[in-house]
Design an enzyme around this catalytic site. Sequence first.
Site, PDB file in Angstrom:
ATOM      1  N   ARG A  87       0.801  -1.226   0.000  1.00 17.46           N
ATOM      2  CA  ARG A  87       0.000   0.000   0.000  1.00 17.46           C
ATOM      3  C   ARG A  87       0.833   1.276   0.000  1.00 17.46           C
ATOM      4  O   ARG A  87       0.334   2.342  -0.344  1.00 17.46           O
ATOM      5  CB  ARG A  87      -1.008  -0.044   1.151  1.00 17.46           C
ATOM      6  N   GLU A  91       1.009  -6.702  13.123  1.00 17.25           N
ATOM      7  CA  GLU A  91      -0.148  -6.787  14.017  1.00 17.25           C
ATOM      8  C   GLU A  91      -0.820  -8.158  13.868  1.00 17.25           C
ATOM      9  O   GLU A  91      -1.379  -8.697  14.804  1.00 17.25           O
ATOM     10  CB  GLU A  91      -1.144  -5.668  13.668  1.00 17.25           C
TER      11      GLU A  91
HETATM   12  O1  LIG Z   1       2.723  -0.890  11.709  1.00 14.37           O
HETATM   13  P1  LIG Z   1       2.570  -2.345  11.405  1.00 14.37           P
HETATM   14  O2  LIG Z   1       2.033  -3.133  12.565  1.00 14.37           O
HETATM   15  O3  LIG Z   1       3.813  -2.949  10.858  1.00 14.37           O
HETATM   16  O4  LIG Z   1       1.430  -2.491  10.308  1.00 14.37           O
HETATM   17  C1  LIG Z   1       1.324  -1.655   9.185  1.00 14.37           C
HETATM   18  C2  LIG Z   1       1.549  -2.413   7.916  1.00 14.37           C
HETATM   19  O5  LIG Z   1       0.545  -3.432   7.753  1.00 14.37           O
HETATM   20  C3  LIG Z   1      -0.042  -3.298   6.472  1.00 14.37           C
HETATM   21  O6  LIG Z   1       0.636  -4.006   5.500  1.00 14.37           O
HETATM   22  P2  LIG Z   1       0.496  -5.570   5.225  1.00 14.37           P
HETATM   23  O7  LIG Z   1       1.675  -6.263   5.810  1.00 14.37           O
HETATM   24  O8  LIG Z   1      -0.857  -6.029   5.650  1.00 14.37           O
HETATM   25  O9  LIG Z   1       0.725  -5.698   3.682  1.00 14.37           O
HETATM   26  P3  LIG Z   1       0.017  -5.130   2.369  1.00 14.37           P
HETATM   27  O10 LIG Z   1       0.345  -3.654   2.293  1.00 14.37           O
HETATM   28  O11 LIG Z   1       0.734  -5.895   1.340  1.00 14.37           O
HETATM   29  O12 LIG Z   1      -1.453  -5.382   2.439  1.00 14.37           O
HETATM   30  C4  LIG Z   1       0.063  -1.829   6.182  1.00 14.37           C
HETATM   31  O13 LIG Z   1      -0.059  -1.549   4.802  1.00 14.37           O
HETATM   32  C5  LIG Z   1       1.422  -1.486   6.732  1.00 14.37           C
HETATM   33  O14 LIG Z   1       2.450  -1.783   5.800  1.00 14.37           O
HETATM   34  N1  LIG Z   2      -5.872  -2.457  11.549  1.00 15.32           N
HETATM   35  C1  LIG Z   2      -5.329  -2.288  10.357  1.00 15.32           C
HETATM   36  N2  LIG Z   2      -6.043  -1.759   9.325  1.00 15.32           N
HETATM   37  C2  LIG Z   2      -5.469  -1.595   8.104  1.00 15.32           C
HETATM   38  N3  LIG Z   2      -4.212  -1.924   7.823  1.00 15.32           N
HETATM   39  C3  LIG Z   2      -3.478  -2.436   8.808  1.00 15.32           C
HETATM   40  N4  LIG Z   2      -2.185  -2.840   8.848  1.00 15.32           N
HETATM   41  C4  LIG Z   2      -1.923  -3.275  10.089  1.00 15.32           C
HETATM   42  N5  LIG Z   2      -2.991  -3.171  10.886  1.00 15.32           N
HETATM   43  C5  LIG Z   2      -3.973  -2.651  10.105  1.00 15.32           C
END
Ligand SMILES: O=P(O)(O)OC[C@H]1O[C@H](OP(=O)(O)OP(=O)(O)O)[C@H](O)[C@@H]1O
Ligand SMILES: Nc1ncnc2[nH]cnc12
Length: 179
Positions: free
Chosen positions: A65, A102
């Site tokens: 993202r 998370e």
């Molecule tokens: O602060 P944190 O606890 O590390 O969480 C935040 C991260 O989690 C999500 O990514 P995700 O790993 O779900 O991957 P994506 O962007 O590929 O969906 C979001 O886009 C951040 O990169």
């Molecule tokens: N609660 C949440 N919503 C969207 N993106 C996330 N990435 C990690 N935690 C998330």
Amino acid sequence: MQNAINCEPLKDLVRTVPDFPKPGILFYDITTLLKDKAGFAQMIDALAAHYIGKDVDLILGIEARGFIFGPAMAYRLNAGFVPVRKPKKLPAPTAKVTYDLEYGSDSLEIHLDAIEPGQRVVIVDDLLATGGTMQATVQLVKQLGGEIAGLAFAVELDFLRGRQKFAEYDVFSLLHYSE
Ligand SMILES: O=P(O)(O)OC[C@H]1O[C@H](OP(=O)(O)OP(=O)(O)O)[C@H](O)[C@@H]1O
Ligand SMILES: Nc1ncnc2[nH]cnc12
């Protein structure tokens, strides 16, 4: 200029989805904001505005993202864009780091030649939760000798206190959620 544009109304465009991707997680879905042309433009303008005059060489976007925001910000700031990718996606030699999320764990990679030592880098992602993803990316930037000019997020989940991991950096988030 610190967030001079009032971005609070953009919160109305963020959808929350309970129990995604697993029970107990409230997911902050930005796709509803992205598809709103005025909302998307305001968000990019406000994110980029924070770095005007701060000599930014590169915007790093974190897969997936962060790729939505990074290139648009780089264009606005006349900076280059560097993708930080999930494993085995980058073709040339990489540095790699593994981190906790998370809701699980993951790894990220960057091309070894993506940053020249001393270049000023802003790392951008859509959302700050625990901060594990950003912390891992900060490690990659340091390993390559980059100077961190800032950490940028569209959304910050204040209650997870991810910001505490980055006391020495300029952390800038547009939209804050307290629960
Ligand atoms: O602060 P944190 O606890 O590390 O969480 C935040 C991260 O989690 C999500 O990514 P995700 O790993 O779900 O991957 P994506 O962007 O590929 O969906 C979001 O886009 C951040 O990169
Ligand atoms: N609660 C949440 N919503 C969207 N993106 C996330 N990435 C990690 N935690 C998330």
